[in-house]
Design an enzyme around this catalytic site. Structure first.
Site, PDB file in Angstrom:
ATOM      1  N   LYS A  62       1.102   4.172  -2.776  1.00  0.00           N
ATOM      2  CA  LYS A  62       0.732   5.564  -2.471  1.00  0.00           C
ATOM      3  C   LYS A  62       1.908   6.516  -2.673  1.00  0.00           C
ATOM      4  CE  LYS A  62      -3.594   4.864  -1.557  1.00  0.00           C
ATOM      5  NZ  LYS A  62      -4.607   5.362  -2.485  1.00  0.00           N
ATOM      6  N   TYR A 112       0.837  -1.207   0.000  1.00  0.00           N
ATOM      7  CA  TYR A 112       0.000   0.000   0.000  1.00  0.00           C
ATOM      8  C   TYR A 112       0.876   1.265   0.000  1.00  0.00           C
ATOM      9  CZ  TYR A 112      -3.837   3.075   1.594  1.00  0.00           C
ATOM     10  OH  TYR A 112      -4.773   4.073   1.722  1.00  0.00           O
TER      11      TYR A 112
HETATM   12  P1  NAP Z   1     -13.376   2.058   0.912  1.00  0.00           P
HETATM   13  O1  NAP Z   1     -14.386   2.605   1.842  1.00  0.00           O
HETATM   14  O2  NAP Z   1     -12.871   0.670   1.110  1.00  0.00           O
HETATM   15  O3  NAP Z   1     -13.920   2.240  -0.598  1.00  0.00           O
HETATM   16  C1  NAP Z   1     -13.106   1.822  -1.664  1.00  0.00           C
HETATM   17  C2  NAP Z   1     -13.749   2.199  -2.981  1.00  0.00           C
HETATM   18  O4  NAP Z   1     -12.861   1.784  -4.026  1.00  0.00           O
HETATM   19  C3  NAP Z   1     -15.074   1.497  -3.213  1.00  0.00           C
HETATM   20  O5  NAP Z   1     -15.940   2.372  -3.895  1.00  0.00           O
HETATM   21  C4  NAP Z   1     -14.690   0.320  -4.110  1.00  0.00           C
HETATM   22  O6  NAP Z   1     -15.715  -0.113  -5.012  1.00  0.00           O
HETATM   23  C5  NAP Z   1     -13.573   0.937  -4.924  1.00  0.00           C
HETATM   24  N1  NAP Z   1     -12.693  -0.071  -5.493  1.00  0.00           N
HETATM   25  C6  NAP Z   1     -11.990  -1.030  -4.845  1.00  0.00           C
HETATM   26  N2  NAP Z   1     -11.309  -1.780  -5.743  1.00  0.00           N
HETATM   27  C7  NAP Z   1     -11.601  -1.292  -6.974  1.00  0.00           C
HETATM   28  C8  NAP Z   1     -11.249  -1.639  -8.300  1.00  0.00           C
HETATM   29  N3  NAP Z   1     -10.422  -2.661  -8.561  1.00  0.00           N
HETATM   30  N4  NAP Z   1     -11.757  -0.901  -9.308  1.00  0.00           N
HETATM   31  C9  NAP Z   1     -12.602   0.123  -9.078  1.00  0.00           C
HETATM   32  N5  NAP Z   1     -12.995   0.496  -7.853  1.00  0.00           N
HETATM   33  C10 NAP Z   1     -12.504  -0.208  -6.819  1.00  0.00           C
HETATM   34  O7  NAP Z   1     -12.044   2.974   0.919  1.00  0.00           O
HETATM   35  P2  NAP Z   1     -11.852   4.507   1.343  1.00  0.00           P
HETATM   36  O8  NAP Z   1     -11.385   4.541   2.734  1.00  0.00           O
HETATM   37  O9  NAP Z   1     -13.017   5.309   0.921  1.00  0.00           O
HETATM   38  O10 NAP Z   1     -10.586   4.861   0.426  1.00  0.00           O
HETATM   39  C11 NAP Z   1     -10.674   5.636  -0.763  1.00  0.00           C
HETATM   40  C12 NAP Z   1      -9.281   6.059  -1.166  1.00  0.00           C
HETATM   41  O11 NAP Z   1      -8.697   6.845  -0.116  1.00  0.00           O
HETATM   42  C13 NAP Z   1      -8.328   4.894  -1.397  1.00  0.00           C
HETATM   43  O12 NAP Z   1      -7.442   5.186  -2.451  1.00  0.00           O
HETATM   44  C14 NAP Z   1      -7.558   4.826  -0.089  1.00  0.00           C
HETATM   45  O13 NAP Z   1      -6.317   4.219  -0.247  1.00  0.00           O
HETATM   46  C15 NAP Z   1      -7.465   6.298   0.235  1.00  0.00           C
HETATM   47  N6  NAP Z   1      -7.178   6.568   1.645  1.00  0.00           N
HETATM   48  C16 NAP Z   1      -8.061   6.209   2.626  1.00  0.00           C
HETATM   49  C17 NAP Z   1      -7.757   6.498   3.945  1.00  0.00           C
HETATM   50  C18 NAP Z   1      -8.677   6.153   5.073  1.00  0.00           C
HETATM   51  O14 NAP Z   1      -8.303   6.376   6.246  1.00  0.00           O
HETATM   52  N7  NAP Z   1      -9.872   5.655   4.840  1.00  0.00           N
HETATM   53  C19 NAP Z   1      -6.552   7.128   4.259  1.00  0.00           C
HETATM   54  C20 NAP Z   1      -5.678   7.460   3.248  1.00  0.00           C
HETATM   55  C21 NAP Z   1      -6.001   7.190   1.944  1.00  0.00           C
HETATM   56  P3  NAP Z   1     -16.746  -1.321  -4.598  1.00  0.00           P
HETATM   57  O15 NAP Z   1     -17.472  -0.843  -3.390  1.00  0.00           O
HETATM   58  O16 NAP Z   1     -17.640  -1.461  -5.780  1.00  0.00           O
HETATM   59  O17 NAP Z   1     -15.884  -2.519  -4.341  1.00  0.00           O
END
Ligand code: NAP
Length: 247
Positions: free
Chosen positions: A159, A155
């Site tokens: 990133k 990851y």
């Molecule tokens: P999440 O709640 O797990 O949601 C992930 C999203 O990505 C879902 O809409 C999922 O679609 C989609 N996805 C997963 N695999 C995919 C693929 N192969 N093709 C297309 N779509 C895909 O994650 P989140 O926390 O919102 O994270 C969103 C972004 O922010 C990510 O890049 C993550 O790394 C980044 N981020 C998050 C955090 C945090 O604390 N949450 C911190 C830093 C960065 P489905 O639902 O249809 O599977």
């Protein structure tokens, strides 16, 4: 409204941060196409909410790790709305473990979904942006891409790669009036972080000067800013939205 007459594409808009971004862009007047991977019901709920609030949107099933799917998504956006001004590369997954236990599959899946996806969608979106003589690309990285994190080698590498790719695209396309920036969220309350144990959550909270978990809407506000004309003189930057974790 800051994004009237703009067309936006968001990857992974069915849940969490991507859903908040899709809704926030639509509230500012953008026509929004967002993708989902495996949750059509969640995607439909997000679209319903956009429409109830008077917005215009479409959903598209696509695997962000596939260049073919990325090209199909961009073709769909152009066929529906005849333009593409804003791309938000948000789709992401985690497959955490210490590197000695990390499988090759887990490495590849995370690199392909979190990093190759940014190449896929940026490459597909940049041609219409060049033709339009404007574009904004916003890549969702992470604070761990800056400071590292034990147990997340795949990851973190993805990133950190997103940050390098952001700066390179910013340099390659500045002359075409395309701004490329990254947002590095800290610890945000979504399904992704719901998997953490209470001990892990407390350890992260101890590192946050503002002493609370962030909300997806707080990332979405930063995306709206970077997508708007207010950010026309900003490119190649990484904006940490993290309660002060990294400074
Ligand atoms: P999440 O709640 O797990 O949601 C992930 C999203 O990505 C879902 O809409 C999922 O679609 C989609 N996805 C997963 N695999 C995919 C693929 N192969 N093709 C297309 N779509 C895909 O994650 P989140 O926390 O919102 O994270 C969103 C972004 O922010 C990510 O890049 C993550 O790394 C980044 N981020 C998050 C955090 C945090 O604390 N949450 C911190 C830093 C960065 P489905 O639902 O249809 O599977």
């Amino acid at each position: 409204m800051k994004l009237q007459n703009k067309v936006a594409l968001v990857t992974g808009g069915s849940r969490g941060i991507g859903a908040a971004i899709s809704k926030a862009l639509a509230l500012e007047g953008a026509k929004v196409v967002f993708t989902y991977h495996s949750n059509p019901d969640s995607a439909q709920k997000v679209l319903d909410e956009i429409r109830i609030n008077g917005g215009e949107g479409r959903i598209f099933q696509a695997d962000a790790s596939s260049f073919t799917d990325a090209q199909k998504t961009v073709d769909f956006v152009l066929s529906e709305f005849n333009a593409l001004h804003i791309l938000v590369n948000n789709a992401g997954i985690t497959r955490d473990s210490l590197i000695l236990r990390m499988s090759e599959e887990d490495w590849d899946e995370v690199i392909n979904t979190n990093l190759k996806s940014v190449f896929n969608y940026s490459k597909a979106a940049i041609k219409p942006m060049i033709n339009q003589r404007e574009g904004k690309i916003i890549n969702i990285s992470s604070v761990v891409g800056i400071i590292g994190n034990a147990g997340q080698a795949n990851y973190v590498a993805a990133k950190a790669g997103v940050i390098g790719l952001t700066k390179t695209l910013a340099r390659e396309f500045a002359s075409r009036n395309i701004n490329v920036n990254a947002i590095a969220p800290g610890y945000i309350e979504t399904d992704m972080t719901a998997k953490l144990t209470d001990t892990q959550k407390q350890a992260i909270l101890n590192l946050i000067p503002l002493k609370r978990i962030g909300k997806p809407e707080e990332i979405a506000k930063a995306v709206v800013f970077l997508a708007s004309d207010d950010a026309n003189y900003i490119t190649g930057q990484v904006l940490c939205v993290d309660g002060g974790m990294v400074m």
